[in-house]
Design a protein around this motif. Sequence first.
Motif, PDB file in Angstrom:
ATOM      1  N   GLY A  34     -71.412  63.893  41.197  1.00  0.00           N
ATOM      2  CA  GLY A  34     -71.873  62.999  40.136  1.00  0.00           C
ATOM      3  C   GLY A  34     -72.203  61.614  40.657  1.00  0.00           C
ATOM      4  N   TYR A  35     -73.105  60.942  39.952  1.00  0.00           N
ATOM      5  CA  TYR A  35     -73.494  59.593  40.371  1.00  0.00           C
ATOM      6  C   TYR A  35     -72.493  58.566  39.884  1.00  0.00           C
ATOM      7  N   MET A  36     -72.236  57.584  40.737  1.00  0.00           N
ATOM      8  CA  MET A  36     -71.415  56.441  40.340  1.00  0.00           C
ATOM      9  C   MET A  36     -72.084  55.193  40.903  1.00  0.00           C
ATOM     10  N   PRO A  37     -72.449  54.253  40.030  1.00  0.00           N
ATOM     11  CA  PRO A  37     -73.127  53.050  40.529  1.00  0.00           C
ATOM     12  C   PRO A  37     -72.175  51.955  41.009  1.00  0.00           C
ATOM     13  N   ALA A  38     -72.685  51.100  41.880  1.00  0.00           N
ATOM     14  CA  ALA A  38     -71.956  49.922  42.350  1.00  0.00           C
ATOM     15  C   ALA A  38     -72.864  48.708  42.224  1.00  0.00           C
ATOM     16  N   GLY A  47     -78.250  44.489  40.965  1.00  0.00           N
ATOM     17  CA  GLY A  47     -77.499  45.002  39.817  1.00  0.00           C
ATOM     18  C   GLY A  47     -76.765  46.289  40.155  1.00  0.00           C
ATOM     19  N   TRP A  48     -76.485  47.091  39.115  1.00  0.00           N
ATOM     20  CA  TRP A  48     -75.754  48.348  39.340  1.00  0.00           C
ATOM     21  C   TRP A  48     -76.715  49.411  39.854  1.00  0.00           C
ATOM     22  N   VAL A  49     -76.402  49.964  40.994  1.00  0.00           N
ATOM     23  CA  VAL A  49     -77.288  50.933  41.650  1.00  0.00           C
ATOM     24  C   VAL A  49     -76.463  52.165  42.019  1.00  0.00           C
TER      25      VAL A  49
HETATM   26  C1  LIG Z   1     -77.648  57.123  38.124  1.00  0.00           C
HETATM   27  O1  LIG Z   1     -78.232  58.417  38.136  1.00  0.00           O
HETATM   28  C2  LIG Z   1     -78.087  59.115  36.904  1.00  0.00           C
HETATM   29  C3  LIG Z   1     -78.611  60.518  37.096  1.00  0.00           C
HETATM   30  O2  LIG Z   1     -79.919  60.518  37.608  1.00  0.00           O
HETATM   31  C4  LIG Z   1     -78.846  58.341  35.810  1.00  0.00           C
HETATM   32  O3  LIG Z   1     -78.688  58.994  34.571  1.00  0.00           O
HETATM   33  C5  LIG Z   1     -78.278  56.935  35.734  1.00  0.00           C
HETATM   34  O4  LIG Z   1     -79.051  56.175  34.805  1.00  0.00           O
HETATM   35  C6  LIG Z   1     -78.331  56.254  37.091  1.00  0.00           C
HETATM   36  N1  LIG Z   1     -77.640  54.975  36.986  1.00  0.00           N
HETATM   37  C7  LIG Z   1     -78.160  53.854  37.466  1.00  0.00           C
HETATM   38  C8  LIG Z   1     -77.315  52.632  37.317  1.00  0.00           C
HETATM   39  O5  LIG Z   1     -79.258  53.808  38.007  1.00  0.00           O
END
Ligand SMILES: *[C@@H]1O[C@H](CO)[C@@H](O)[C@H](O)[C@H]1NC(C)=O
Length: 230
Positions: free
Chosen positions: A95-99, A106-108
């Motif tokens: 799963g994706y987790m942003p930092a 920003g949050w990536v």
């Molecule tokens: C991270 O990736 C997920 C799945 O593609 C997406 O729904 C989400 O918006 C993304 N979050 C950011 C902060 O880009």
Amino acid sequence: MYFMNALLGYVMPYLAVIFNLVSSPTMDKRGGVDYYDPTGRGGSMLINAGDGYGEPMNVIISGLSSPAVLTLDGAINFARAIGFSKECFGLHLGGYMPANLGDGNGWVNQTIELRQDYGNAGGGTCLESLVGGNHFRIFVQNGTAADSGALFLAVSREEPVSKHHDIVPNGYNIGRDQLVSAAIGQTRYHGVKYHTIAQNITGLLEAGTDGINHGIAQDGIITLLTVTID
Ligand SMILES: *[C@@H]1O[C@H](CO)[C@@H](O)[C@H](O)[C@H]1NC(C)=O
Ligand SMILES: *[C@@H]1O[C@H](CO)[C@@H](O)[C@H](O)[C@H]1NC(C)=O
Ligand SMILES: *[C@@H]1O[C@H](CO)[C@@H](O)[C@H](O)[C@H]1NC(C)=O
């Protein structure tokens, strides 16, 4: 007194030349810093794991590392040299987790997630997903507001997939220390030889369980790795 001044006057230009020779190799690498502290810049040392919880970025690969290490392909090659590889057949099980590294981006989401390779080419990281093991997500501090080029790694040791990839007890500290032990000194992969030194940093991340995913305590230590290609 006059003698000392004269001596200094004589020696200083030489010292300046020597200092420039010593320091210039690092000056042309990006911002010429190890990393920028995200916390003073609207960022955080915790990645967003959802529901208000985070996981610590507990390893930083210094922006003063060889530039080739700090690219995506370069980071993957280095990760392979220390026993990790790309996720099981490209399947994304974590799963994706942003930092937010405070660099203006920003949050990536993580650039990539790598898992411990149990040595069976291709199937090795699938085994990690099944039996658990070490893994990390990579974030790049390359926004224009703090362009160190450093890689921030959120490292943890996981339970097997049957336990939904939860973190093992003490899994943040264990994951970091295991990655660092594998990295320090000489390593190589695909003809590239690395020399890595480690230094612990405190004060960037608060120790404890406050806001930490799965309520697992971490010791607040971040290990800075400087990776040089020989
Ligand atoms: C991270 O990736 C997920 C799945 O593609 C997406 O729904 C989400 O918006 C993304 N979050 C950011 C902060 O880009
Ligand atoms: C920052 O790094 C990410 C991940 O490698 C990349 O997608 C992006 O293009 C880079 N941005 C800049 C400004 O270099
Ligand atoms: C960093 O801290 C960890 C945990 O206390 C320790 O095991 C390790 O030896 C330290 N590394 C360095 C380079 O000081």
